[in-house]
Motif scaffolding. Structure first.
Motif, PDB file in Angstrom:
ATOM      1  N   GLN A 401       0.836  -1.203   0.000  1.00 18.62           N
ATOM      2  CA  GLN A 401       0.000   0.000   0.000  1.00 18.62           C
ATOM      3  C   GLN A 401       0.872   1.253   0.000  1.00 18.62           C
ATOM      4  O   GLN A 401       0.606   2.216   0.715  1.00 18.62           O
ATOM      5  CB  GLN A 401      -0.918  -0.013   1.212  1.00 18.62           C
ATOM      6  N   PHE A 402       1.909   1.245  -0.823  1.00 17.62           N
ATOM      7  CA  PHE A 402       2.867   2.341  -0.836  1.00 17.62           C
ATOM      8  C   PHE A 402       2.198   3.685  -1.095  1.00 17.62           C
ATOM      9  O   PHE A 402       2.415   4.652  -0.379  1.00 17.62           O
ATOM     10  CB  PHE A 402       3.936   2.067  -1.899  1.00 17.62           C
ATOM     11  N   SER A 403       1.367   3.782  -2.127  1.00 20.74           N
ATOM     12  CA  SER A 403       0.766   5.055  -2.520  1.00 20.74           C
ATOM     13  C   SER A 403      -0.089   5.643  -1.398  1.00 20.74           C
ATOM     14  O   SER A 403       0.021   6.817  -1.058  1.00 20.74           O
ATOM     15  CB  SER A 403      -0.069   4.878  -3.793  1.00 20.74           C
ATOM     16  N   GLU A 404      -0.942   4.813  -0.791  1.00 18.67           N
ATOM     17  CA  GLU A 404      -1.816   5.301   0.277  1.00 18.67           C
ATOM     18  C   GLU A 404      -1.010   5.690   1.505  1.00 18.67           C
ATOM     19  O   GLU A 404      -1.304   6.682   2.169  1.00 18.67           O
ATOM     20  CB  GLU A 404      -2.853   4.236   0.633  1.00 18.67           C
ATOM     21  N   SER A 405       0.000   4.898   1.835  1.00 21.23           N
ATOM     22  CA  SER A 405       0.829   5.217   3.001  1.00 21.23           C
ATOM     23  C   SER A 405       1.546   6.538   2.795  1.00 21.23           C
ATOM     24  O   SER A 405       1.652   7.357   3.713  1.00 21.23           O
ATOM     25  CB  SER A 405       1.834   4.095   3.241  1.00 21.23           C
ATOM     26  N   LEU A 406       2.055   6.772   1.582  1.00 19.78           N
ATOM     27  CA  LEU A 406       2.747   8.010   1.281  1.00 19.78           C
ATOM     28  C   LEU A 406       1.807   9.204   1.375  1.00 19.78           C
ATOM     29  O   LEU A 406       2.140  10.236   1.959  1.00 19.78           O
ATOM     30  CB  LEU A 406       3.372   7.925  -0.108  1.00 19.78           C
ATOM     31  N   ARG A 407       0.604   9.065   0.815  1.00 15.83           N
ATOM     32  CA  ARG A 407      -0.364  10.172   0.840  1.00 15.83           C
ATOM     33  C   ARG A 407      -0.748  10.528   2.278  1.00 15.83           C
ATOM     34  O   ARG A 407      -0.756  11.710   2.654  1.00 15.83           O
ATOM     35  CB  ARG A 407      -1.611   9.785   0.046  1.00 15.83           C
TER      36      ARG A 407
END
Length: 578
Positions: A401-407
């Motif tokens: 869940q890289f994208s969500e964690s980054l956001r």
């Protein structure tokens, strides 16, 4: 009888009045003298604080020129010259003698130095150093005893008081918004750009006929649990062919690739195997065929991890030479490579996606430090140091869940902490895809640049950072201390590209600042179809900031020579100060 009684009562009243008056006068005298002693104690504490901070600015060196002892002596000389202090330290030149501060005699004042071996920002009496050539991160200044003579209080048996005060200070690295959970390689440091993107696995498709103009390979990260292929040299392939080294990074502990075979595809769609030689557990030398200048080919590898087969990401390799003039130029502001994602340990969760979110927002819960060369045993030593709360090596991996964690870590609040880019550091806010973020610009906010450099012009600084040029002595302080209070400044560890042991652990060799920003409308945030897929920025050599800063929002442990430092008062080691 009545007359005698009245006489005795009068005498008692007079004696009582005199006794009470004497007592009150004594109490008043004692209060006055104790008040003088209290004020003198405060003056001495302020002097100790001032000398400790001044000496700390010379750390981590102690006796070298411009070191801690020199800084203390210079400051004390100025204090005495301007008559800011009239006590024992300034009544004779002996109080300014550098030798007295390290002679082991607390009766004439003493400075004790400490080494913060685990870089957690705290020291104890057991951390004291005996060799003054040892780098030190903290010190304690103990002033000589000062005698305060009492006046009227002497009639009550209080003739004088001896006061001795001390102060402890340390140095730390200003972290901006803290340490980001990504890592740079030495190659990425010299490229001048920082970038991390959402991992994706591209299909093996026929090549475009448009070759790269950068002369470097480009690679795409793959999800955790698979294998990433990358070249150890970023230069273009000679047209005559070359034998080049490649590395396979396995995002799974205790597994290493076997039965590895390399595949080569040319623009016409022809796929052929390539000869290779294994040179390490995860390194190979591959013989690349000759090709035409400016042309491009694809390389990937297949193999097995225990019982499972894998296919790596695809590398687009370009032969050296000038491409045709009709080729399109690179798109400004795009990420050409991605910094590795680091799974830093946290105490608040075992979920990798949540850990990444929290690490992006507030930094790791472990203390990172440059590798000291003392670790033995590779992976086991690295894991042990992480569990102990400090580490000089990192494990690389990418949560699904890289994208969500980054956001969430950058743009939303969680756990009582705002997202890393949320807030106003004096330059207003701006909207990015519906989120309000800090609008500070390293190149357009005048207070971030020292006007001594080309009248405050930012263009030459932008060029130097983009080219990855390290700061020289003439550039020290080009970026002012105000930058360390911005949400866009962060610290990223630099890792040794050679892994430790059999796992994905890599040594930390140094640290660099990164400034989150870009030439696109996202100001360093990379969006795709409304999704945050990465962030980019500039790698900032620490030498562009002042050697000593002040007023940082976050000051961590001292991260090594070359990093800016900030001197801080801390709780005194003898418990004299709260």
């Amino acid at each position: 009888m009545r007359h005698g009684a009245r006489s005795e009562a009068g005498v008692v009243a007079i004696v009582t009045t005199l006794a009470i008056s004497t007592f009150l006068l004594g109490v008043a005298a004692l209060a006055v003298d104790l008040g003088r002693a209290y004020l003198r104690q405060n003056d001495l504490q302020a002097l100790a604080d001032r000398l400790a901070l001044a000496a700390a600015k010379g750390l981590p060196t102690i006796i070298e020129p411009e070191g801690a002892i020199d800084q203390l002596t210079t400051t004390l000389t100025a204090i005495c010259t301007h008559r800011e202090e009239s006590g024992e330290l300034c009544r004779s030149r002996t109080g300014i003698d550098p030798q007295q501060w390290t002679d082991g005699d607390p009766g004439n004042g003493e400075v004790t130095f400490f080494t913060d071996s685990d870089t957690d920002g705290r020291v104890g009496l057991a951390d004291a150093v005996s060799d003054l050539s040892t780098p030190s991160q903290a010190l304690r200044v103990l002033l000589p005893p000062t005698t305060v003579e009492f006046g009227l209080a002497g009639a009550l048996g209080f003739e004088k008081a001896s006061i001795q005060r001390s102060a402890t200070a340390r140095i730390g690295t200003p972290l901006g918004s803290g340490i980001l959970p990504f890592a740079l390689t030495p190659e990425e440091v010299t490229s001048g750009r920082f970038c991390v993107q959402e991992p994706e696995t591209p299909p093996v498709t026929p090549l475009s006929t448009a070759p790269s103009t950068s002369g470097r390979y480009s690679a795409t990260d793959v999800p955790a649990g698979t294998v990433r292929l990358r070249a150890l040299s970023g230069e273009g392939i000679p047209v005559s062919g070359a034998t080049t080294s490649f590395r396979l990074t396995v995002y799974s502990l205790w597994q290493w690739p076997s039965d590895v075979r390399f595949r080569w595809k040319t623009p016409d769609g022809t796929t052929t195997p390539l000869p290779s030689e294994r040179t390490g557990l995860r390194t190979f030398r591959v013989t690349l065929p000759p090709g035409q200048a400016g042309s491009t080919a694809q390389l990937w590898a297949t193999g097995r991890l225990y019982r499972d087969s894998f296919t790596t990401n695809v590398l687009n390799l370009t032969y050296a030479g000038t491409p045709p003039a009709t080729d399109p130029p690179p798109t400004p502001g795009t990420c050409e490579s991605s910094a590795p994602v680091v799974q830093l340990a946290r105490q608040d969760t075992g979920d990798l996606a949540t850990a990444l979110e929290n690490n992006v927002r507030s930094g790791p819960q472990v203390n990172l430090r440059p590798h000291s060369g003392t670790l033995v045993g590779g992976t086991l030593a690295c894991v042990g140091s992480i569990l102990s709360g400090s580490t000089d090596c990192l494990n690389l991996g990418t949560p699904s869940q890289f994208s969500e964690s980054l956001r969430r870590g950058l743009l939303e609040s969680g756990g009582g902490r705002p997202g890393r880019l949320i807030g106003d550091t004096g330059n207003g806010v701006e909207s990015t895809n519906g989120y309000q973020v800090d609008a500070t610009s390293l190149f357009e906010s005048p207070h971030l640049l020292d006007p001594r450099y080309t009248g405050g012009s930012s263009q030459s600084l932008r060029t130097l950072l983009t080219q990855g040029v390290a700061a020289g002595p003439a550039n020290q302080g080009w970026i002012t201390s105000a930058a360390v209070r911005s949400h866009r400044l962060a610290v990223v560890p630099v890792i040794d590209p050679e892994p430790l042991g059999l796992g994905n652990d890599y040594r930390i060799t140094s640290f660099r600042y990164v400034w989150i920003d870009g030439d696109t409308s996202g100001r360093g945030l990379l969006w795709r179809n409304g999704r945050l897929t990465g962030l980019e920025g500039y790698v900032v050599d620490p030498g562009y900031l002042p050697a000593v800063t002040s007023g940082s929002a976050t000051v961590g442990p001292f991260l090594g020579a070359g990093m800016p430092k900030e001197a801080l008062l801390v709780a005194d080691l003898d418990g004299a100060r709260p």
